[in-house]
Write a protein that holds these residues in place. Sequence first.
Motif, short mmCIF file in Angstrom:
data_model
loop_
_atom_site.label_atom_id
_atom_site.label_comp_id
_atom_site.label_asym_id
_atom_site.label_seq_id
_atom_site.Cartn_x
_atom_site.Cartn_y
_atom_site.Cartn_z
N ASP A 95 40.84 15.46 7.14
CA ASP A 95 39.55 15.89 6.61
C ASP A 95 39.69 16.36 5.16
OD1 ASP A 95 36.66 16.73 7.05
OD2 ASP A 95 37.56 18.65 6.50
N ALA A 96 40.76 17.11 4.88
CA ALA A 96 40.98 17.63 3.53
C ALA A 96 41.16 16.50 2.53
CB ALA A 96 42.19 18.56 3.51
N LEU A 97 41.91 15.46 2.90
CA LEU A 97 42.13 14.35 1.98
C LEU A 97 40.91 13.45 1.89
CD1 LEU A 97 45.85 13.29 2.55
CD2 LEU A 97 44.88 14.83 0.85
N ALA A 98 40.16 13.34 2.97
CA ALA A 98 38.93 12.55 2.92
C ALA A 98 37.93 13.15 1.94
CB ALA A 98 38.31 12.44 4.31
N GLU A 99 37.98 14.48 1.80
CA GLU A 99 37.06 15.18 0.91
C GLU A 99 37.65 15.44 -0.47
OE1 GLU A 99 33.93 15.91 1.60
OE2 GLU A 99 34.12 15.02 3.60
N ALA A 100 38.89 15.00 -0.68
CA ALA A 100 39.59 15.31 -1.93
C ALA A 100 38.99 14.57 -3.12
CB ALA A 100 41.07 14.95 -1.79
N ASP A 101 39.05 15.21 -4.28
CA ASP A 101 38.71 14.55 -5.53
C ASP A 101 39.87 13.65 -5.90
OD1 ASP A 101 37.06 14.53 -8.20
OD2 ASP A 101 39.15 14.91 -8.79
N ALA A 112 55.26 10.83 -7.65
CA ALA A 112 55.62 9.73 -6.77
C ALA A 112 55.42 8.36 -7.40
CB ALA A 112 54.84 9.81 -5.46
N GLY A 113 54.77 8.30 -8.57
CA GLY A 113 54.50 7.01 -9.18
C GLY A 113 53.34 6.31 -8.49
N LEU A 114 52.71 5.39 -9.22
CA LEU A 114 51.54 4.66 -8.70
C LEU A 114 50.53 5.62 -8.09
CD1 LEU A 114 53.36 1.65 -6.97
CD2 LEU A 114 52.28 1.65 -9.21
N TYR A 115 50.38 6.77 -8.70
CA TYR A 115 49.61 7.86 -8.09
C TYR A 115 48.12 7.56 -7.98
CZ TYR A 115 49.66 8.87 -13.13
OH TYR A 115 49.60 8.78 -14.49
N ASN A 116 47.56 6.78 -8.92
CA ASN A 116 46.14 6.44 -8.79
C ASN A 116 45.90 5.56 -7.57
OD1 ASN A 116 44.87 7.79 -10.98
ND2 ASN A 116 45.79 6.32 -12.40
N GLN A 117 46.74 4.54 -7.42
CA GLN A 117 46.63 3.63 -6.29
C GLN A 117 46.87 4.36 -4.97
OE1 GLN A 117 48.98 0.04 -6.68
NE2 GLN A 117 49.25 -0.12 -4.48
N LYS A 118 47.90 5.20 -4.94
CA LYS A 118 48.24 5.91 -3.71
C LYS A 118 47.18 6.94 -3.33
CE LYS A 118 53.22 5.20 -4.16
NZ LYS A 118 54.56 5.80 -4.40
N SER A 119 46.62 7.61 -4.33
CA SER A 119 45.59 8.61 -4.03
C SER A 119 44.34 7.94 -3.47
CB SER A 119 45.27 9.43 -5.28
OG SER A 119 44.81 8.61 -6.33
N GLU A 120 43.95 6.82 -4.05
CA GLU A 120 42.78 6.09 -3.54
C GLU A 120 43.03 5.62 -2.11
OE1 GLU A 120 42.17 2.97 -6.33
OE2 GLU A 120 41.27 4.27 -7.87
N ARG A 121 44.23 5.13 -1.88
CA ARG A 121 44.58 4.63 -0.54
C ARG A 121 44.56 5.75 0.49
NH1 ARG A 121 49.80 1.34 -0.90
NH2 ARG A 121 48.33 -0.04 -1.95
N MET A 122 45.12 6.90 0.14
CA MET A 122 45.17 8.01 1.09
C MET A 122 43.78 8.55 1.40
SD MET A 122 48.66 10.16 0.33
CE MET A 122 48.43 10.36 -1.42
N ILE A 123 42.92 8.62 0.41
CA ILE A 123 41.56 9.09 0.66
C ILE A 123 40.84 8.13 1.59
CG2 ILE A 123 39.30 9.44 -0.43
CD1 ILE A 123 40.82 10.59 -2.86
N ALA A 124 40.99 6.83 1.36
CA ALA A 124 40.34 5.84 2.22
C ALA A 124 40.88 5.90 3.65
CB ALA A 124 40.53 4.44 1.63
N LEU A 125 42.20 6.03 3.78
CA LEU A 125 42.79 6.13 5.11
C LEU A 125 42.36 7.41 5.82
CD1 LEU A 125 46.44 4.90 4.44
CD2 LEU A 125 44.75 3.79 5.90
N ARG A 130 39.46 9.97 10.07
CA ARG A 130 38.48 10.99 10.47
C ARG A 130 37.33 10.37 11.25
NH1 ARG A 130 35.49 14.63 5.96
NH2 ARG A 130 34.71 12.56 5.40
N ASP A 131 36.85 9.22 10.78
CA ASP A 131 35.72 8.56 11.45
C ASP A 131 36.11 8.04 12.83
OD1 ASP A 131 34.11 9.08 9.31
OD2 ASP A 131 34.18 7.05 8.48
N GLU A 132 37.31 7.45 12.94
CA GLU A 132 37.69 6.81 14.19
C GLU A 132 38.32 7.76 15.20
OE1 GLU A 132 40.48 3.10 15.82
OE2 GLU A 132 39.92 3.21 13.70
N GLY A 138 43.48 13.93 16.45
CA GLY A 138 43.17 12.77 17.28
C GLY A 138 44.05 11.58 16.96
N PHE A 139 44.35 11.40 15.69
CA PHE A 139 45.23 10.32 15.28
C PHE A 139 46.63 10.55 15.83
CE2 PHE A 139 48.05 8.49 11.89
CZ PHE A 139 47.79 7.16 12.16
#
Length: 273
Positions: A95-101, A112-125, A130-132, A138-139
């Motif tokens: 939930d915290a990462l889903a709501e993260a800026d 960690a490198g590639l931080y823009n790509q990784k941050s976008e990926r983690m928020i989406a995941l 959270r939804d599923e 639950g996961f």
Amino acid sequence: MADREPEQNISGGAAGGGREATFDPETAGTRAEAVVDRLGELYWTKTYGGRDAFECLVRTILSQNTSDVASQPAHDALMERYGGDGPANTGDLADALAEADQRELAETISSAGLYNQKSERMIALADEIRDEFGGAAGFDEFVRGGDPSEVRDRLLEMNGVGPKTADCVLLFAGGRGGVFPVDTHVHRIARRMGLAPADADHEDVRAALEEAVPAEKCGFGHTAMIQFGREYCTARKPACLDDPDACPLADVCDQVGVYPESGEVVDPAEAMD
């Protein structure tokens, strides 16, 4: 001060979600098992399982295309901000990462490198989980209790989750026996030693090792091969290149693509040409 190693080697057991393993090369049923057993004489074996599944997924994504030296501080910074008593903690890491800026998260994990790509990926995941599954708890229940093949298939459906990431979650969070994640070290070593076909891709290597190594030894085999690859069987200059006696596994290795006479080292697949 770092925690000391235990006085006795342990592998599996109730804490790790698997069975204890005995490492005896003389009784191994396959050459791959004998190699893992020899590694069991070199390295401390650990218990596997018990990590939070979503945190394990995040940790593995952070490690993609970078070293542990770079990804560990990023993980620590992420958990300091979004987990525990962190200022952005909501009580559930997903939930915290889903709501993260996204920009703020990217800055947090920048080491960690590639931080823009990784941050976008983690928020989406995080949003997907959270939804599923209702969140990280639950996961975690799904990963630990679900059918392993179904869990793996569902993980592979997630954007940015490849076979190695899925297998690491199954092993380190679920404690599943018979899971042998294949990273670049395992891929190289298994083919170089002749434990898998020289032209095998990562999935072929995984299948070969999981068939030849007992389920309770696969987790240790994964971590030990990584350690062995860093210390002895490096990509460009394996220990056997200059001195066969420098490698503790030289007598069970086919040296595919390694040519001590000329000092040349090539990918095992290239040695077939």
